[in-house]
Structure formats: structure tokens, C-alpha cells
Enzyme design. Structure first.
Site, PDB file in Angstrom:
ATOM      1  N   ASP A 127      23.822  28.733  -7.096  1.00  0.00           N
ATOM      2  CA  ASP A 127      22.602  28.978  -6.302  1.00  0.00           C
ATOM      3  C   ASP A 127      22.494  27.887  -5.245  1.00  0.00           C
ATOM      4  O   ASP A 127      23.214  26.881  -5.313  1.00  0.00           O
ATOM      5  CB  ASP A 127      21.370  28.965  -7.234  1.00  0.00           C
ATOM      6  CG  ASP A 127      20.240  29.836  -6.696  1.00  0.00           C
ATOM      7  OD1 ASP A 127      20.327  30.305  -5.545  1.00  0.00           O
ATOM      8  OD2 ASP A 127      19.253  30.063  -7.426  1.00  0.00           O
ATOM      9  N   ARG A 141      11.588  26.215   3.077  1.00  0.00           N
ATOM     10  CA  ARG A 141      11.147  27.441   2.400  1.00  0.00           C
ATOM     11  C   ARG A 141       9.814  27.953   2.946  1.00  0.00           C
ATOM     12  O   ARG A 141       9.415  29.055   2.678  1.00  0.00           O
ATOM     13  CB  ARG A 141      11.055  27.207   0.886  1.00  0.00           C
ATOM     14  CG  ARG A 141      12.451  27.180   0.249  1.00  0.00           C
ATOM     15  CD  ARG A 141      12.406  27.027  -1.241  1.00  0.00           C
ATOM     16  NE  ARG A 141      12.101  25.672  -1.633  1.00  0.00           N
ATOM     17  CZ  ARG A 141      12.056  25.259  -2.901  1.00  0.00           C
ATOM     18  NH1 ARG A 141      12.287  26.113  -3.871  1.00  0.00           N
ATOM     19  NH2 ARG A 141      11.791  24.018  -3.187  1.00  0.00           N
ATOM     20  N   LYS A 197      16.823  39.468  -9.733  1.00  0.00           N
ATOM     21  CA  LYS A 197      15.737  38.543 -10.076  1.00  0.00           C
ATOM     22  C   LYS A 197      14.396  39.083  -9.580  1.00  0.00           C
ATOM     23  O   LYS A 197      14.286  39.535  -8.446  1.00  0.00           O
ATOM     24  CB  LYS A 197      16.032  37.187  -9.427  1.00  0.00           C
ATOM     25  CG  LYS A 197      14.888  36.198  -9.483  1.00  0.00           C
ATOM     26  CD  LYS A 197      15.351  34.794  -9.145  1.00  0.00           C
ATOM     27  CE  LYS A 197      14.822  34.293  -7.835  1.00  0.00           C
ATOM     28  NZ  LYS A 197      15.198  32.905  -7.526  1.00  0.00           N
ATOM     29  N   HIS A 214      17.662  26.355   3.496  1.00  0.00           N
ATOM     30  CA  HIS A 214      17.233  27.557   2.763  1.00  0.00           C
ATOM     31  C   HIS A 214      17.224  28.802   3.651  1.00  0.00           C
ATOM     32  O   HIS A 214      17.665  29.867   3.223  1.00  0.00           O
ATOM     33  CB  HIS A 214      15.867  27.329   2.137  1.00  0.00           C
ATOM     34  CG  HIS A 214      15.506  28.419   1.184  1.00  0.00           C
ATOM     35  ND1 HIS A 214      16.223  28.656   0.031  1.00  0.00           N
ATOM     36  CD2 HIS A 214      14.546  29.368   1.240  1.00  0.00           C
ATOM     37  CE1 HIS A 214      15.694  29.694  -0.596  1.00  0.00           C
ATOM     38  NE2 HIS A 214      14.685  30.142   0.114  1.00  0.00           N
ATOM     39  N   ASP A 260       0.829  -1.229   0.000  1.00  0.00           N
ATOM     40  CA  ASP A 260       0.000   0.000   0.000  1.00  0.00           C
ATOM     41  C   ASP A 260       0.856   1.269   0.000  1.00  0.00           C
ATOM     42  O   ASP A 260       0.341   2.384   0.096  1.00  0.00           O
ATOM     43  CB  ASP A 260      -0.941   0.000   1.209  1.00  0.00           C
ATOM     44  CG  ASP A 260      -0.175  -0.010   2.536  1.00  0.00           C
ATOM     45  OD1 ASP A 260       1.076  -0.023   2.510  1.00  0.00           O
ATOM     46  OD2 ASP A 260      -0.826   0.002   3.595  1.00  0.00           O
ATOM     47  N   GLY A 261       2.190   1.111  -0.071  1.00  0.00           N
ATOM     48  CA  GLY A 261       3.073   2.282  -0.159  1.00  0.00           C
ATOM     49  C   GLY A 261       3.665   2.704   1.170  1.00  0.00           C
ATOM     50  O   GLY A 261       4.548   3.557   1.222  1.00  0.00           O
ATOM     51  N   ARG A 269      10.564  37.495  -9.257  1.00  0.00           N
ATOM     52  CA  ARG A 269       9.754  36.288  -9.458  1.00  0.00           C
ATOM     53  C   ARG A 269       8.367  36.686  -9.938  1.00  0.00           C
ATOM     54  O   ARG A 269       7.684  37.483  -9.312  1.00  0.00           O
ATOM     55  CB  ARG A 269       9.683  35.462  -8.162  1.00  0.00           C
ATOM     56  CG  ARG A 269       8.995  34.131  -8.378  1.00  0.00           C
ATOM     57  CD  ARG A 269       9.250  33.142  -7.281  1.00  0.00           C
ATOM     58  NE  ARG A 269      10.529  32.447  -7.323  1.00  0.00           N
ATOM     59  CZ  ARG A 269      10.823  31.478  -8.184  1.00  0.00           C
ATOM     60  NH1 ARG A 269       9.953  31.103  -9.104  1.00  0.00           N
ATOM     61  NH2 ARG A 269      11.999  30.901  -8.146  1.00  0.00           N
TER      62      ARG A 269
HETATM   63  C1  R5P Z   1      15.438  31.301  -4.176  1.00  0.00           C
HETATM   64  O1  R5P Z   1      15.411  32.013  -3.200  1.00  0.00           O
HETATM   65  C2  R5P Z   1      16.396  30.181  -4.289  1.00  0.00           C
HETATM   66  O2  R5P Z   1      17.675  30.582  -3.921  1.00  0.00           O
HETATM   67  C3  R5P Z   1      16.420  29.576  -5.678  1.00  0.00           C
HETATM   68  O3  R5P Z   1      16.878  30.567  -6.585  1.00  0.00           O
HETATM   69  C4  R5P Z   1      15.075  29.100  -6.086  1.00  0.00           C
HETATM   70  O4  R5P Z   1      14.513  28.277  -5.105  1.00  0.00           O
HETATM   71  C5  R5P Z   1      15.180  28.315  -7.382  1.00  0.00           C
HETATM   72  O5  R5P Z   1      13.908  27.896  -7.764  1.00  0.00           O
HETATM   73  P1  R5P Z   1      13.580  27.573  -9.274  1.00  0.00           P
HETATM   74  O6  R5P Z   1      14.588  26.589  -9.766  1.00  0.00           O
HETATM   75  O7  R5P Z   1      12.188  26.996  -9.222  1.00  0.00           O
HETATM   76  O8  R5P Z   1      13.610  28.868 -10.021  1.00  0.00           O
END
Ligand code: R5P
Length: 285
Positions: free
Chosen positions: A210, A91, A184, A124, A34-35, A186
Site C-alpha cells: 500500500d 489526502r 475495501k 497520495h 516554548d516549542g 471504509r
Molecule cells: C487509502 O486510500 C490509502 O491507500 C491507505 O490504504 C490508507 O490511507 C491507509 O490508512 P489506514 O492505515 O488508516 O487504514
């Protein structure tokens, strides 16, 4: 000391035991039909200090970690150190909208029920470690990445955003190259907009670093920007290669010339080992 390797971290735990010159026991983990997770430590006695190496990502690995903690405790472990190379849920370290859980804290509260020390790697948000009441420390992977790229012709180290610039600086110092960061923004969970760094990238061998590659959106956008600017070659290195939604395939078929990550998540490009750094952190305790 005994190192117990969970199923997420077999190579790394073996290497860690070798460096620490101690016994290694591989947890025999399988799945019921069942996993559900079944695990067993095939060793009679563990009346020693035990180090469990296991990620808390994806979710099924969290359960395996809990079961391993219980199994080694029952076998008489004198102390339990949990090495969590990739700490899932880091995160989600705060409440963004009312009604949400504080996921990173929930994880810490459950994990520390049966553990005396915690080691994470490039978690993170380091602030997450404050939720553990036992000693907890985060190992930085930058020295391992920096050493790997020494003498490999890198002219410039770039962070895709300001948050990663301290990492870029540390790695650049190892390599003996300049560093800079891009800007960057988002746009959505998978889409980002990247603006160029101030340093001219034309004709240069650039290394982008990163902490995590998840969907690959950040790195893909950064590489496209560098390609437009005329970078001669683009290498990418990160600590945790999550590679969600087929990101590894999309990245290898893009403008990226080489792609590497650390072995916190074991996959086909996780060729940079952080085991020596984790071993150092254990010895320091
Ligand atoms: C952001 O704060 C992190 O350092 C990464 O840049 C991020 O988690 C990367 O996510 P993705 O590959 O989805 O762009």
C-alpha cells in the site's frame, strides 16, 4: 550541489548526498523552551544548487522546512530543490464539505514561495503537484520495494484495494509473481471491511502493498482476511509508515509475519531506501 538534511530525513539526506557525490550539511535544528523551532545551517556560504530534504509532516516539520528555505536562500543558494519524501496534507486535496480549506493546495502555495523545484515520493494524489508553478515531480517507490523482495519467496502480491493495484502490479513485475487486489469499504476513520481477492491465497506467501499505513486499519483487516483464507505467510510493505495511534505495535503483534516501509518516514522498520530513486530523479533534471 549541496544536500541539506532537515531533522525529519537525516538518514535519507545523507545517503542522497553520498549517491550524488556532493556536500552534505545537516541542519542544526532544536526547539525553544516554548516549542518553537530554531534551525541553523552551520556553513558560511551556499552559492550552489541546494537540495533540502524535509517532510511536511507532522506539522512542526512544515515550519522547519520554511525556515530552512529562508536560511539557504540567505546563504546565497543559486536554486532550491525541495525533496519532500512524505508530503503532509496530500489526502486533503479537495473540498469535501463547504467551509473547508483546500489543504494540499495551501501547502503547495506556501512551499513554492522559496523553491525552484519539488520532488515528492508516492504523493497520495499526484494531481496535488499541479498546484506548484515550479517544476514538480513524484518519484514512485515501487521499484525499491520490488527490488527488495526479489528472491524472497513471495508467491503473490496483493493490493488491499483497487486504488493500490497499479502499485501491486509494478512490484509483482519486479518479483516475477502474480498480483491481484482486494475490495475495501471504509466504515470509519479507523475501521475498514476487506473482501477477499479472486486469486486463491491458501498456502501462499503473500505480500500486501500500500502507499500509506496510517492507523493500520486497512492492513489489519486485509491480513485477517488472508489469515482466514489460509495464507502461509503474510508480509506487508508500504511507502509511508505513518503508524498513527500505536499502529506499528498493533501490526507487529498481529497476523503479520514481516512489516517494512520505505525511509520517507524514518522509523524502526523503514529499511527500504528510496534515496537512489530520488537521486535518479534529480540527475534527470
Ligand atoms: C487509502 O486510500 C490509502 O491507500 C491507505 O490504504 C490508507 O490511507 C491507509 O490508512 P489506514 O492505515 O488508516 O487504514
Amino acid at each position: 550541489m549541496i544536500v541539506v538534511g532537515g531533522s525529519s530525513s537525516r538518514d535519507m539526506s545523507k545517503e542522497l548526498a553520498m549517491i550524488l557525490e556532493c556536500k552534505y550539511v545537516q541542519a542544526a535544528t532544536t526547539r525553544f523552551p516554548d516549542g518553537e523551532c530554531y534551525t541553523r545551517i552551520e556553513d558560511d556560504l551556499m552559492d550552489d544548487h541546494v537540495i533540502i530534504v524535509q517532510n511536511t509532516y507532522p506539522d512542526e516539520n512544515i515550519i522547519e522546512m520554511f525556515l530552512l528555505q529562508d536560511a539557504v536562500k540567505r546563504l546565497g543558494a543559486k536554486s532550491i530543490t525541495c525533496v519532500i519524501p512524505y508530503y503532509g496534507y496530500a489526502r486533503q486535496d479537495r473540498i469535501f464539505k463547504p467551509g473547508e480549506p483546500e489543504s494540499a493546495k495551501v501547502m503547495a502555495q506556501r512551499l513554492e514561495l522559496l523553491c525552484d523545484r519539488v520532488i515528492t515520493v508516492d504523493i497520495h494524489k499526484e494531481a496535488v503537484l499541479r498546484w506548484f508553478h515550479c517544476p514538480a515531480k513524484d518519484v514512485k517507490a515501487a521499484p525499491a520495494i520490488g527490488k527488495y523482495f526479489q528472491g524472497r519467496g513471495i508467491d503473490l502480491v496483493l493490493a488491499p484495494d483497487i486504488g493500490a493495484s497499479e502499485r501491486a502490479k509494478m512490484i509483482a513485475n519486479y518479483i516475477g509473481a502474480p498480483y491481484d487486489h482486494m475490495e475495501k469499504v471504509r466504515i470509519s476513520g479507523t475501521e475498514v471491511r476487506i473482501s477477499p481477492a479472486e486469486i486463491d491465497c491458501r498456502g501462499k506467501s503473500v505480500l500486501i502493498v500500500d502507499d500509506i499505513i496510517s492507523t493500520g486499519g486497512t492492513i489489519l483487516a486485509a491480513c485477517e482476511e488472508l489469515h482466514k483464507q489460509g495464507a502461509a505467510s503474510i508480509s506487508v510493505a508500504c511507502t509511508h509508515g505513518v503508524f498513527a495511534n500505536n499502529a506499528l505495535k498493533r501490526l507487529t503483534g498481529s497476523t503479520v509475519d514481516s512489516l517494512l516501509c520505505c525511509n520517507t518516514l524514518e522509523n524502526e522498520v523503514s529499511n527500504i531506501s528510496v534515496a537512489p530513486l530520488v537521486a535518479e530523479a534529480i540527475k534527470e533534471w
